[in-house]
Write a protein that holds these residues in place. Structure first.
Motif, PDB file in Angstrom:
ATOM      1  N   GLU A  77      48.913  32.640  43.036  1.00 37.13           N
ATOM      2  CA  GLU A  77      47.946  33.645  43.485  1.00 37.13           C
ATOM      3  C   GLU A  77      47.870  33.738  45.005  1.00 37.13           C
ATOM      4  O   GLU A  77      47.443  34.768  45.546  1.00 37.13           O
TER       5      GLU A  77
ATOM      6  N   TYR B 118      39.321  39.640  40.856  1.00 31.14           N
ATOM      7  CA  TYR B 118      40.515  39.839  40.035  1.00 31.14           C
ATOM      8  C   TYR B 118      41.287  38.539  39.841  1.00 31.14           C
ATOM      9  O   TYR B 118      41.856  38.301  38.773  1.00 31.14           O
ATOM     10  N   ILE B 119      41.313  37.712  40.877  1.00 28.16           N
ATOM     11  CA  ILE B 119      41.995  36.421  40.754  1.00 28.16           C
ATOM     12  C   ILE B 119      41.281  35.536  39.735  1.00 28.16           C
ATOM     13  O   ILE B 119      41.919  34.842  38.938  1.00 28.16           O
TER      14      ILE B 119
ATOM     15  N   SER C 190      42.204  36.757  36.307  1.00 27.18           N
ATOM     16  CA  SER C 190      43.589  36.383  36.023  1.00 27.18           C
ATOM     17  C   SER C 190      43.713  34.887  35.730  1.00 27.18           C
ATOM     18  O   SER C 190      44.468  34.479  34.842  1.00 27.18           O
TER      19      SER C 190
ATOM     20  N   LEU D  79      42.681  34.065  32.197  1.00 23.00           N
ATOM     21  CA  LEU D  79      43.723  34.448  31.244  1.00 23.00           C
ATOM     22  C   LEU D  79      44.906  33.484  31.289  1.00 23.00           C
ATOM     23  O   LEU D  79      45.410  33.063  30.242  1.00 23.00           O
ATOM     24  N   VAL D  80      45.367  33.148  32.486  1.00 23.36           N
ATOM     25  CA  VAL D  80      46.526  32.258  32.615  1.00 23.36           C
ATOM     26  C   VAL D  80      46.219  30.889  32.031  1.00 23.36           C
ATOM     27  O   VAL D  80      47.068  30.276  31.362  1.00 23.36           O
TER      28      VAL D  80
ATOM     29  N   VAL E 247      36.794  38.134  30.769  1.00 23.63           N
ATOM     30  CA  VAL E 247      37.728  38.861  31.633  1.00 23.63           C
ATOM     31  C   VAL E 247      37.208  40.267  31.912  1.00 23.63           C
ATOM     32  O   VAL E 247      37.292  40.766  33.044  1.00 23.63           O
TER      33      VAL E 247
ATOM     34  N   ASN F   5      36.297  41.834  35.640  1.00 27.51           N
ATOM     35  CA  ASN F   5      37.004  43.020  36.122  1.00 27.51           C
ATOM     36  C   ASN F   5      36.051  44.177  36.393  1.00 27.51           C
ATOM     37  O   ASN F   5      36.211  44.919  37.372  1.00 27.51           O
TER      38      ASN F   5
END
Length: 295
Positions: free
Chosen positions: A165, A218-219, A222, A225-226, A273, A277
């Motif tokens: 990131e 946003y990070i 993400s 999710l990762v 998430v 967002n």
């Protein structure tokens, strides 16, 4: 009287008077309010998991294995008789810690590197080639490679997700610094002998705050999710630590007879998430004056 008349006629003073308050601003921008409310509910459930969950997330009861949702087990039980509701709430704590830690670490590191790369041309060539090399590798593959070389732990997961990131933040900050550096007031401040630390703190860094805040949201989304991807693949958090990814991975074997094993953790993951967002989109609209004038 004259002062009052001049102040009333001054458009800058009039703009300040008409500046909306916090409540009015959230009414004008409902997306941040929706994101904040949904995220606050998820964060509260994760932090208060030991009190909200009536069952121990690690307690096994073979007699009650694969029980459907009921009054005793709100989200049902898994193949080991563990309470899915309790494990889902505790899994939110892992996602929350990872999301916040990755967003904070990658933003801070990317800010420092991006400022140096954007302001000093000699360092720019070297640093950006390193960042381009990192961006050429898919983030999920880099995280899997790092996780496979070390022992699984929460902090290793944070480091593995943070590294991919950082280049995105660096490129964002560098672009802002390159634009601001050419402004007349920056050149004037340099001409009168303003030192680099003062120039950064007073003139350049404030211009990076708005895009950085949006990028950090946003990070965080993400990263959540990762982490779920890594845990689902078995290279994320240790199996004994409940997270949404490994709960879904364990439940996929019984999806045809006990779909609730993956349904509820998946819903919580999607809501987490989505809320982050939505909050990021709303903050972008609030902090970008060009978008604010259109609304």
């Amino acid at each position: 009287m004259a002062t009052t008349a001049i102040a009333a006629a001054d458009p800058a003073v009039d703009a300040v008077r008409r500046r909306p308050g916090l409540l009015r601003r959230f009414r004008r921008y409902p997306l941040p309010a929706l994101g904040v409310l949904l995220l606050a509910a998820l964060v509260t459930s994760a932090i208060g998991a030991p009190w909200f969950a009536g069952q121990d997330p690690f307690e096994m009861n073979v007699v009650d294995r694969l029980q459907p949702p009921s009054g005793d087990y709100w989200f049902g039980t898994d193949a080991y008789g563990r309470d899915i509701f309790s494990r889902t709430l505790h899994g939110g704590r892992v996602s929350l810690v990872i999301g916040v830690a990755v967003a904070a670490a990658s933003t801070l590191i990317g800010l420092l590197i991006g400022v140096v790369a954007g302001y000093f041309r000699t360092a720019d060539a070297v640093l950006m080639r390193i960042m381009d090399g990192l961006m050429a590798i898919p983030g999920i593959l880099l995280a899997i490679a790092l996780m496979s070389l070390t022992r699984a732990s929460l902090w290793v997961v944070i480091v593995a997700i943070t590294i991919p990131e950082v280049p995105r933040v660096v490129r964002l900050v560098r672009a802002v610094v390159l634009s601001v550096r050419e402004q007349v007031y920056i050149q004037a401040a340099t001409a009168i002998g303003t030192n680099f630390p003062r120039l950064m703190l007073k003139h350049i860094l404030p211009n990076t705050l708005a895009p950085l805040i949006v990028q950090a949201t946003y990070i965080a989304a993400s990263a959540v999710l990762v982490e779920s991807y890594l845990s689902f693949l078995g290279v994320g958090t240790p199996p004994e630590v409940p997270s949404w990814g490994n709960i879904i991975a364990e439940g996929r074997l019984y999806v045809q007879i006990a779909f609730w094993n993956i349904l509820f953790p998946s819903v919580f993951l999607a809501l987490m998430v989505l809320s982050i967002n939505v909050l990021g989109d709303g903050l972008r609209d609030m902090l970008d004056p060009r978008l604010a004038r259109r609304l």
